[in-house]
Design a protein around this motif. Structure first.
Motif, PDB file in Angstrom:
ATOM      1  N   UNK A  85      77.962 -14.510-179.922  1.00  0.00           N
ATOM      2  CA  UNK A  85      76.636 -14.499-179.332  1.00  0.00           C
ATOM      3  C   UNK A  85      76.650 -13.652-178.064  1.00  0.00           C
ATOM      4  N   UNK A  86      75.656 -12.759-177.966  1.00  0.00           N
ATOM      5  CA  UNK A  86      75.570 -11.831-176.844  1.00  0.00           C
ATOM      6  C   UNK A  86      74.365 -12.160-175.958  1.00  0.00           C
ATOM      7  N   UNK A  87      74.481 -11.954-174.644  1.00  0.00           N
ATOM      8  CA  UNK A  87      73.317 -12.109-173.768  1.00  0.00           C
ATOM      9  C   UNK A  87      72.361 -10.950-173.971  1.00  0.00           C
ATOM     10  N   UNK A  88      71.127 -11.060-173.504  1.00  0.00           N
ATOM     11  CA  UNK A  88      70.118 -10.015-173.736  1.00  0.00           C
ATOM     12  C   UNK A  88      70.546  -8.623-173.281  1.00  0.00           C
ATOM     13  N   UNK A  89      71.232  -8.536-172.147  1.00  0.00           N
ATOM     14  CA  UNK A  89      71.613  -7.228-171.623  1.00  0.00           C
ATOM     15  C   UNK A  89      73.047  -6.840-171.969  1.00  0.00           C
ATOM     16  N   UNK A  90      73.650  -7.582-172.843  1.00  0.00           N
ATOM     17  CA  UNK A  90      75.018  -7.257-173.245  1.00  0.00           C
ATOM     18  C   UNK A  90      75.070  -5.997-174.084  1.00  0.00           C
ATOM     19  N   UNK A  91      76.229  -5.365-174.112  1.00  0.00           N
ATOM     20  CA  UNK A  91      76.396  -4.132-174.887  1.00  0.00           C
ATOM     21  C   UNK A  91      77.364  -4.352-176.039  1.00  0.00           C
ATOM     22  N   UNK A  92      77.262  -3.494-177.024  1.00  0.00           N
ATOM     23  CA  UNK A  92      78.167  -3.579-178.164  1.00  0.00           C
ATOM     24  C   UNK A  92      79.604  -3.340-177.726  1.00  0.00           C
TER      25      UNK A  92
END
Length: 301
Positions: A48-55
């Motif tokens: 699970x990634x936060x909204x501003x996370x990057x690949x």
């Protein structure tokens, strides 16, 4: 021009030793950090990634915890398929699977002269697992649909749809539009448990919460709420104990039932597995999932 996020991959590949794992990506608007969890039914890792996370950050995070992913996936017991001799608790009653290769039909139940219940499966051996799964799902859909419509009539509400799914985190769910969803594994529980859970979800069409008003609605249409809740609480406790024992002992071949794992308690058949949800900060949580129901039948097989 409005900024549009470029298309993201659905999965990432992570290599650990000689193994390569496909990690499913999930971006969540409320997430504050990267987290990993294991989905026991699908046997996959979900990041699970936060909204501003990057690949790139997600890939680095997954790669950093490749050992954790390998260990948790390797710890899952192998799923035991439905096969001749397996005992299935249909509506809470033990049924032993018997292969009837030369007979017509698909799946049906019989009672032997001894009183033992059997689940007969026709056709080739290679189709047995799928046919039993399909049979159980049909039976679950039939029972849950009937119970849901009856309770809806009592409350004067409309059920739009009753779906049967392979849920792993809850027994059932309800939307304000009248769509009900249940785990097909409820057909393994005693009828009064399935009946209570049908009433529970239908009651949400009146009260979309778990307030005292909601429980009064449930109690008004279902007279065995406490009995069913006690059964579910007992199943939950035994499932937690079974999972803890299996993990601590590193039991890999303890699959007795057809669930994603199982243990034998003396003369009783018990099969259980739960969703293992853990973050990478060292905390481990064992959550009892609806989709993976404890079936404990106190009888010697």
């Amino acid at each position: 021009l409005l900024y549009r996020r470029p298309a993201e991959p659905a999965t990432l590949l992570v290599k650990h030793g000689s193994q390569v794992f496909a990690i499913r990506l999930r971006r969540h608007r409320r997430a504050r950090r990267y987290t990993l969890r294991i989905h026991p039914t699908d046997r996959e890792a979900i990041l699970t990634m936060p909204p501003r996370g990057t690949i790139m950050e997600a890939k680095d995070f997954a790669q950093l915890h490749g050992g954790w992913i390998a260990a948790r996936l390797g710890r899952l017991p192998k799923a035991a398929p439905f096969q001749a001799g397996t005992v299935v608790p249909l509506r809470g009653v033990p049924h032993r699977i018997v292969h009837r290769a030369g007979e017509r039909g698909t799946v049906w139940t019989e009672t032997r002269d001894s009183g033992d219940k059997i689940l007969c499966v026709a056709g080739g051996h290679e189709h047995m697992d799928r046919r039993v799964h399909d049979f159980l799902k049909r039976e679950a859909r039939k029972d849950l649909h009937k119970a849901s419509l009856a309770y809806a009539a009592d409350l004067g509400v409309r059920v739009r749809r009753v779906s049967i799914r392979d849920q792993s985190s809850r027994w059932g769910s309800c939307t304000s539009a009248g769509s009900l969803s249940h785990s097909w594994r409820l057909i393994l529980a005693p009828p009064y448990v399935l009946d209570y859970l049908a009433a529970h979800e239908v009651a949400h069409l009146v009260e979309m919460n778990h307030s005292p008003r909601f429980w009064r609605v449930v109690g008004r249409i279902c007279d065995h709420v406490e009995r069913a809740k006690r059964w579910l609480d007992t199943a939950t406790f035994r499932a937690r104990w079974a999972i803890a024992s299996a993990i601590n002992a590193s039991v890999k071949d303890a699959a007795v039932g057809w669930f994603l794992g199982g243990l034998t308690f003396g003369s009783a058949f018990a099969a259980a597995w739960t969703g293992a949800l853990a973050d990478v900060l060292g905390r481990r949580r064992l959550l009892v999932g609806a989709g993976l129901l404890l079936a404990a039948c106190a009888a010697a097989y």
